[in-house]
Design a protein around this motif. Structure first.
Motif, PDB file in Angstrom:
ATOM      1  N   GLY A   1       0.713  -1.274  -0.133  1.00  0.00           N
ATOM      2  CA  GLY A   1      -0.169   0.156   0.115  1.00  0.00           C
ATOM      3  C   GLY A   1       0.789   1.253  -0.269  1.00  0.00           C
ATOM      4  O   GLY A   1       2.009   1.308   0.493  1.00  0.00           O
ATOM      5  N   ILE A   2       0.288   2.342  -0.323  1.00  0.00           N
ATOM      6  CA  ILE A   2       1.093   3.738  -0.471  1.00  0.00           C
ATOM      7  C   ILE A   2      -0.095   4.727  -0.320  1.00  0.00           C
ATOM      8  O   ILE A   2      -1.330   4.733  -0.845  1.00  0.00           O
ATOM      9  CB  ILE A   2       1.749   3.857  -1.664  1.00  0.00           C
ATOM     10  CG1 ILE A   2       2.700   4.832  -1.779  1.00  0.00           C
ATOM     11  CG2 ILE A   2       1.122   4.114  -3.123  1.00  0.00           C
ATOM     12  CD1 ILE A   2       3.608   5.152  -2.687  1.00  0.00           C
ATOM     13  N   ALA A   3       0.230   5.697   0.175  1.00  0.00           N
ATOM     14  CA  ALA A   3      -0.772   6.839   0.512  1.00  0.00           C
ATOM     15  C   ALA A   3      -0.067   8.074   0.791  1.00  0.00           C
ATOM     16  O   ALA A   3       1.302   8.083   1.238  1.00  0.00           O
ATOM     17  CB  ALA A   3      -1.435   6.529   1.838  1.00  0.00           C
TER      18      ALA A   3
ATOM     19  N   VAL B   1       4.497   4.216   3.071  1.00  0.00           N
ATOM     20  CA  VAL B   1       4.632   3.055   1.992  1.00  0.00           C
ATOM     21  C   VAL B   1       4.567   1.776   2.980  1.00  0.00           C
ATOM     22  O   VAL B   1       5.340   1.761   4.089  1.00  0.00           O
ATOM     23  CB  VAL B   1       6.091   2.883   1.424  1.00  0.00           C
ATOM     24  CG1 VAL B   1       6.153   1.696   0.646  1.00  0.00           C
ATOM     25  CG2 VAL B   1       6.289   4.137   0.503  1.00  0.00           C
ATOM     26  N   THR B   2       3.672   0.961   2.697  1.00  0.00           N
ATOM     27  CA  THR B   2       3.555  -0.163   3.487  1.00  0.00           C
ATOM     28  C   THR B   2       4.583  -1.295   3.102  1.00  0.00           C
ATOM     29  O   THR B   2       4.630  -1.792   1.875  1.00  0.00           O
ATOM     30  CB  THR B   2       2.113  -0.677   3.312  1.00  0.00           C
ATOM     31  OG1 THR B   2       1.248   0.141   3.714  1.00  0.00           O
ATOM     32  CG2 THR B   2       1.946  -2.074   4.303  1.00  0.00           C
ATOM     33  N   GLN B   3       5.229  -1.851   3.788  1.00  0.00           N
ATOM     34  CA  GLN B   3       6.601  -2.644   3.742  1.00  0.00           C
ATOM     35  C   GLN B   3       6.415  -3.761   4.582  1.00  0.00           C
ATOM     36  O   GLN B   3       5.697  -3.939   5.470  1.00  0.00           O
ATOM     37  CB  GLN B   3       7.928  -2.218   4.150  1.00  0.00           C
ATOM     38  CG  GLN B   3       8.071  -0.833   3.615  1.00  0.00           C
ATOM     39  CD  GLN B   3       8.815  -0.832   2.366  1.00  0.00           C
ATOM     40  OE1 GLN B   3       9.060  -2.070   1.764  1.00  0.00           O
ATOM     41  NE2 GLN B   3       9.346   0.239   1.512  1.00  0.00           N
TER      42      GLN B   3
ATOM     43  N   ASN C   1       2.423  -8.657   7.965  1.00  0.00           N
ATOM     44  CA  ASN C   1       2.061  -8.461   6.494  1.00  0.00           C
ATOM     45  C   ASN C   1       0.920  -7.295   6.490  1.00  0.00           C
ATOM     46  O   ASN C   1      -0.323  -7.386   5.874  1.00  0.00           O
ATOM     47  CB  ASN C   1       1.404  -9.673   6.015  1.00  0.00           C
ATOM     48  CG  ASN C   1       2.532 -10.769   5.848  1.00  0.00           C
ATOM     49  OD1 ASN C   1       3.695 -10.402   5.551  1.00  0.00           O
ATOM     50  ND2 ASN C   1       2.141 -11.700   6.232  1.00  0.00           N
ATOM     51  N   PRO C   2       1.299  -6.120   6.935  1.00  0.00           N
ATOM     52  CA  PRO C   2       0.342  -4.915   6.778  1.00  0.00           C
ATOM     53  C   PRO C   2       0.181  -4.751   5.462  1.00  0.00           C
ATOM     54  O   PRO C   2       1.028  -4.738   4.438  1.00  0.00           O
ATOM     55  CB  PRO C   2       1.144  -3.894   7.321  1.00  0.00           C
ATOM     56  CG  PRO C   2       2.582  -3.998   7.245  1.00  0.00           C
ATOM     57  CD  PRO C   2       2.594  -5.443   7.483  1.00  0.00           C
ATOM     58  N   ALA C   3      -1.226  -4.324   5.080  1.00  0.00           N
ATOM     59  CA  ALA C   3      -1.709  -4.348   3.676  1.00  0.00           C
ATOM     60  C   ALA C   3      -1.799  -2.630   3.221  1.00  0.00           C
ATOM     61  O   ALA C   3      -0.881  -2.314   2.312  1.00  0.00           O
ATOM     62  CB  ALA C   3      -2.817  -4.757   3.473  1.00  0.00           C
ATOM     63  N   PHE C   4      -2.526  -2.007   3.738  1.00  0.00           N
ATOM     64  CA  PHE C   4      -2.803  -0.209   3.313  1.00  0.00           C
ATOM     65  C   PHE C   4      -2.823   0.515   4.502  1.00  0.00           C
ATOM     66  O   PHE C   4      -3.046   0.013   5.612  1.00  0.00           O
ATOM     67  CB  PHE C   4      -4.096  -0.299   2.553  1.00  0.00           C
ATOM     68  CG  PHE C   4      -4.188  -0.975   1.252  1.00  0.00           C
ATOM     69  CD1 PHE C   4      -3.770  -0.365  -0.022  1.00  0.00           C
ATOM     70  CD2 PHE C   4      -4.455  -2.376   0.926  1.00  0.00           C
ATOM     71  CE1 PHE C   4      -3.862  -0.948  -1.283  1.00  0.00           C
ATOM     72  CE2 PHE C   4      -4.480  -2.984  -0.043  1.00  0.00           C
ATOM     73  CZ  PHE C   4      -4.183  -2.427  -1.216  1.00  0.00           C
ATOM     74  N   ALA C   5      -2.413   1.657   4.055  1.00  0.00           N
ATOM     75  CA  ALA C   5      -2.593   2.662   5.060  1.00  0.00           C
ATOM     76  C   ALA C   5      -3.246   4.070   4.564  1.00  0.00           C
ATOM     77  O   ALA C   5      -3.334   4.281   3.478  1.00  0.00           O
ATOM     78  CB  ALA C   5      -0.970   3.127   5.419  1.00  0.00           C
ATOM     79  N   VAL C   6      -3.769   4.676   5.751  1.00  0.00           N
ATOM     80  CA  VAL C   6      -4.365   6.207   5.385  1.00  0.00           C
ATOM     81  C   VAL C   6      -4.190   7.114   6.439  1.00  0.00           C
ATOM     82  O   VAL C   6      -3.854   6.847   7.892  1.00  0.00           O
ATOM     83  CB  VAL C   6      -5.880   5.852   4.981  1.00  0.00           C
ATOM     84  CG1 VAL C   6      -6.786   5.617   6.476  1.00  0.00           C
ATOM     85  CG2 VAL C   6      -6.438   7.249   4.767  1.00  0.00           C
TER      86      VAL C   6
END
Length: 370
Positions: A250-252, A261-263, A300-305
């Protein structure tokens, strides 16, 4: 050895989980790959007790900065030492810091769910456009669903063109960008009906998208472990964000223009994390206390906001919840453990509600905001 170097901290008071960056400098002759910075309780000892550190990190260059993990520190006073080559000889005078008690907020309430009459299949990314419309990557149906602000369906995008789309982003001009993951490219859909393909030959498995205020498209490609920038109207990449990326997903973009950036496994210690960069791509810090289910931990984080108060919310599908962090990394709350199954995409609507795409239950979950 004479302690002729220097050591400083980015902050003298932090909460557990907050960023704590050590700025260090020594002579070229004393630089070593295993120089290190460690944190000890401030018990009055002038010398660091062997093995008594609470957290540490390597400081390999003659000068630079190193991020210390504060998530396991109890409230209290500490002394930070800059030490030579896996030993205990001091390279600089120690500095003090204080860890204050952290804040744990109550979880956010579930306000409702939307499944479009049971037609959704494994929804992934979700985004909110400048007009408040909501865009959902309906991955299993190879479509982008467009919903009104009240979550009523309006139209679909991508019929017959997409394969397993996993992310969607919307520019300030209303252009919709889709991570066409199965086809290894990004497709754009302009308001005037025109379409375009970006990244052919330079992308492999695009999985995350964001658009900056300047109109740059940011793409996370987990297949080639890169985060790429695309200039407006250009089909090829302009440059790259960060280095050493590992399975970026994910990226926001934050309200202030920073990039999240989700790593998965990017940190030196092997911890999953969301890494924050400034507009130029300089790393500022990270969110997440390692691959564990403790408060603030992630797997395993996916998306962020990013929220209006610069908080950062991250979906953690392995655990089935959302973790919310303060601006400098301290965990604030977790929610959704009873309501979510495989949370992936996450966005904030215009009223501040949190929208979470749940691929396990094939729906959008709506949580209270603000």
């Amino acid at each position: 050895m004479v302690a002729s170097g220097r050591l400083g901290l980015s902050a003298n008071t932090v909460a557990p989980g907050d960023w704590l960056r050590a700025e260090y400098r020594t002579s070229a002759g004393q630089a070593a790959a295993h120089n290190w910075v460690g944190v000890w309780p401030a018990d009055g000892n002038a010398e660091p007790e062997h093995g008594g550190y609470r957290t540490w990190t390597y400081a390999p260059d003659a000068s630079g900065s190193a991020e210390l993990d504060t998530s396991g520190l109890s409230p209290g006073d500490y002394r930070v030492f800059y030490l030579h080559d896996d030993g205990y000889e001091q390279l600089a005078d120690p500095v003090r810091c204080t860890v204050r008690a952290g804040t744990r907020l109550p979880g956010r309430p579930l306000l409702g769910t939307v499944d479009l009459g049971g037609t959704l299949r494994r929804p992934h990314g979700i985004a909110v456009g400048p007009d408040g419309d909501i865009y959902l990557a309906d991955t299993g149906n190879d479509l982008i669903r467009v919903l009104a602000p009240d979550l009523r369906p309006k139209r679909d995008l991508g019929h017959g063109r997409l394969r397993e789309p996993e992310a969607v982003a919307v520019g300030t001009d209303g252009t919709v960008y889709v991570a066409d993951t199965g086809n290894g490219c990004v497709r754009s859909f302009a308001r005037n009906g025109s379409t375009a393909v970006l990244g052919t030959g330079s992308l492999d498995t695009p999985r995350g998208l964001a658009v900056t205020a300047e109109g740059q498209l940011l793409v996370c490609d987990s297949g080639i472990n890169r985060v790429l920038r695309f200039a407006p109207g250009k089909s090829g990449p302009l440059g790259e964000i960060g280095s050493g990326n590992r399975a970026p997903q994910g990226i926001a973009v934050t309200p202030g223009g920073d990039i999240l950036v989700t790593q998965n496994g990017w940190r030196v210690a092997g911890n999953d994390a969301v890494v924050r960069y400034d507009k130029a791509g300089t790393e500022l810090g990270s969110y997440g206390a390692g691959q564990n289910s403790l408060f603030g931990g992630m797997s395993n984080p996916a998306f962020a906001v990013a929220g209006k108060q610069d908080t950062v919310s991250v979906t953690v599908p392995d655990y089935g919840w959302v973790t919310e962090f303060g601006p400098r990394g301290a965990p604030l709350r977790e929610y959704g453990a009873r309501e979510l199954r495989v949370p992936l995409g996450i966005a904030l609507d215009r009223s501040g509600r949190v929208l979470v795409a749940d691929a396990g239950q094939h729906l959008i979950a709506i949580f209270g905001g603000n």
